[in-house]
Motif scaffolding. Sequence first.
Motif, PDB file in Angstrom:
ATOM      1  N   LYS A 241       0.835  -1.203   0.000  1.00  0.00           N
ATOM      2  CA  LYS A 241       0.000   0.000   0.000  1.00  0.00           C
ATOM      3  C   LYS A 241       0.877   1.263   0.000  1.00  0.00           C
ATOM      4  CE  LYS A 241      -3.811  -2.254   2.427  1.00  0.00           C
ATOM      5  NZ  LYS A 241      -4.828  -2.087   3.495  1.00  0.00           N
TER       6      LYS A 241
ATOM      7  N   HIS B 145      -1.919  -5.432   1.353  1.00  0.00           N
ATOM      8  CA  HIS B 145      -3.209  -6.092   1.149  1.00  0.00           C
ATOM      9  C   HIS B 145      -2.949  -7.453   0.520  1.00  0.00           C
ATOM     10  CE1 HIS B 145      -7.325  -6.866  -0.216  1.00  0.00           C
ATOM     11  NE2 HIS B 145      -6.747  -7.315  -1.318  1.00  0.00           N
TER      12      HIS B 145
ATOM     13  N   ASN C   9      -1.902  -0.286   6.959  1.00  0.00           N
ATOM     14  CA  ASN C   9      -1.375  -1.584   7.408  1.00  0.00           C
ATOM     15  C   ASN C   9      -0.468  -2.246   6.362  1.00  0.00           C
ATOM     16  OD1 ASN C   9      -3.399  -2.266   5.658  1.00  0.00           O
ATOM     17  ND2 ASN C   9      -4.456  -3.688   7.031  1.00  0.00           N
TER      18      ASN C   9
ATOM     19  N   ARG D 144       2.758  -7.019   9.043  1.00  0.00           N
ATOM     20  CA  ARG D 144       2.052  -5.936   9.756  1.00  0.00           C
ATOM     21  C   ARG D 144       2.525  -5.833  11.203  1.00  0.00           C
ATOM     22  NH1 ARG D 144      -3.569  -7.945   7.154  1.00  0.00           N
ATOM     23  NH2 ARG D 144      -3.686  -6.552   5.339  1.00  0.00           N
TER      24      ARG D 144
ATOM     25  N   LEU E 284     -10.626   4.835   3.236  1.00  0.00           N
ATOM     26  CA  LEU E 284      -9.862   3.737   2.632  1.00  0.00           C
ATOM     27  C   LEU E 284      -9.558   4.039   1.162  1.00  0.00           C
ATOM     28  CD1 LEU E 284      -8.746   0.817   2.728  1.00  0.00           C
ATOM     29  CD2 LEU E 284     -11.087  -0.002   2.390  1.00  0.00           C
TER      30      LEU E 284
ATOM     31  N   PHE F 194     -15.478   3.396   7.242  1.00  0.00           N
ATOM     32  CA  PHE F 194     -14.137   3.825   6.840  1.00  0.00           C
ATOM     33  C   PHE F 194     -13.921   3.773   5.328  1.00  0.00           C
ATOM     34  CE2 PHE F 194     -13.937  -0.699   8.096  1.00  0.00           C
ATOM     35  CZ  PHE F 194     -13.441  -1.279   6.927  1.00  0.00           C
TER      36      PHE F 194
ATOM     37  N   VAL G  87      -4.522   0.485  11.678  1.00  0.00           N
ATOM     38  CA  VAL G  87      -5.316  -0.393  10.804  1.00  0.00           C
ATOM     39  C   VAL G  87      -5.548   0.236   9.431  1.00  0.00           C
ATOM     40  CG1 VAL G  87      -7.618   0.386  11.557  1.00  0.00           C
ATOM     41  CG2 VAL G  87      -7.285  -1.974  10.779  1.00  0.00           C
TER      42      VAL G  87
ATOM     43  N   TYR H  65     -12.299  -2.518  -3.438  1.00  0.00           N
ATOM     44  CA  TYR H  65     -12.774  -2.581  -2.048  1.00  0.00           C
ATOM     45  C   TYR H  65     -14.306  -2.561  -1.959  1.00  0.00           C
ATOM     46  CZ  TYR H  65      -8.127  -2.131   0.069  1.00  0.00           C
ATOM     47  OH  TYR H  65      -6.836  -2.346   0.494  1.00  0.00           O
TER      48      TYR H  65
ATOM     49  N   HIS I 153     -16.511  -3.444   1.038  1.00  0.00           N
ATOM     50  CA  HIS I 153     -16.500  -2.581   2.236  1.00  0.00           C
ATOM     51  C   HIS I 153     -17.312  -1.296   2.037  1.00  0.00           C
ATOM     52  CE1 HIS I 153     -13.492  -5.148   4.034  1.00  0.00           C
ATOM     53  NE2 HIS I 153     -12.679  -4.990   3.017  1.00  0.00           N
TER      54      HIS I 153
HETATM   55  P1  CMP Z   1      -7.172  -4.669   3.654  1.00  0.00           P
HETATM   56  O1  CMP Z   1      -6.698  -6.043   3.909  1.00  0.00           O
HETATM   57  O2  CMP Z   1      -6.557  -3.930   2.530  1.00  0.00           O
HETATM   58  O3  CMP Z   1      -8.764  -4.694   3.450  1.00  0.00           O
HETATM   59  C1  CMP Z   1      -9.620  -3.632   3.839  1.00  0.00           C
HETATM   60  C2  CMP Z   1      -8.904  -2.544   4.533  1.00  0.00           C
HETATM   61  O4  CMP Z   1      -9.666  -1.606   5.230  1.00  0.00           O
HETATM   62  C3  CMP Z   1      -7.997  -3.136   5.596  1.00  0.00           C
HETATM   63  O5  CMP Z   1      -6.911  -3.818   4.981  1.00  0.00           O
HETATM   64  C4  CMP Z   1      -7.625  -1.906   6.416  1.00  0.00           C
HETATM   65  O6  CMP Z   1      -6.420  -1.304   5.997  1.00  0.00           O
HETATM   66  C5  CMP Z   1      -8.756  -0.926   6.092  1.00  0.00           C
HETATM   67  N1  CMP Z   1      -9.396  -0.394   7.288  1.00  0.00           N
HETATM   68  C6  CMP Z   1      -9.419   0.894   7.616  1.00  0.00           C
HETATM   69  N2  CMP Z   1     -10.087   1.075   8.769  1.00  0.00           N
HETATM   70  C7  CMP Z   1     -10.490  -0.141   9.185  1.00  0.00           C
HETATM   71  C8  CMP Z   1     -11.219  -0.617  10.307  1.00  0.00           C
HETATM   72  N3  CMP Z   1     -11.670   0.217  11.250  1.00  0.00           N
HETATM   73  N4  CMP Z   1     -11.429  -1.952  10.391  1.00  0.00           N
HETATM   74  C9  CMP Z   1     -10.968  -2.813   9.423  1.00  0.00           C
HETATM   75  N5  CMP Z   1     -10.286  -2.391   8.345  1.00  0.00           N
HETATM   76  C10 CMP Z   1     -10.049  -1.087   8.227  1.00  0.00           C
END
Ligand code: CMP
Length: 143
Positions: free
Chosen positions: A9, A115, A112, A102, A61, A57, A109, A49, A52
């Motif tokens: 990332k 991915h 991180n 990580r 994100l 978030f 978070v 994404y 989500h």
């Molecule tokens: P990733 O594995 O890329 O998939 C979704 C991403 O959302 C996750 O990693 C985190 O970097 C991001 N993210 C940001 N805020 C949150 C949160 N509160 N809980 C979970 N994921 C989060």
Amino acid sequence: MQRTFLMVKPDGVQRNLIGEIISRFEMKGFTLSGAKIMHISKELAETHYGEHKERPFFGDLVDFITSGPVFAMVWEGDGVISEARKMMGKTNPKEADPGTIRGDFGVQVSMNIIHGSDSEESAKREIDLFFNEDQLISYEKTM
Ligand code: CMP
């Protein structure tokens, strides 16, 4: 052979962790099938994404993942999807074990470092989103 999609990332790129991350997967014994440094468009970020979309978030994100270059990769190997997830550690770096990517390099978070696809279905979807088949190769390790 199984393939997964991994992406350093923007925070990992800014902190010069591309080489460290490639090295970990090489030393584990996985094979790099394709890689590129790139900017992600807002449209690609929202598609990637998409699961989500309803999360609070989501906007942050998308803003974060489009804020600077990422390093997109496809890795190949036996069980690479779940092994890569183990090597990455838990999503929240504060909960990730030392020795994981990580756990060793992150604290937030939202930033991180890396991915990785979480299933065969998402690996296929994410690889197809980021790479054309002619940008990927498979080869035997002979030396
Ligand atoms: P990733 O594995 O890329 O998939 C979704 C991403 O959302 C996750 O990693 C985190 O970097 C991001 N993210 C940001 N805020 C949150 C949160 N509160 N809980 C979970 N994921 C989060």
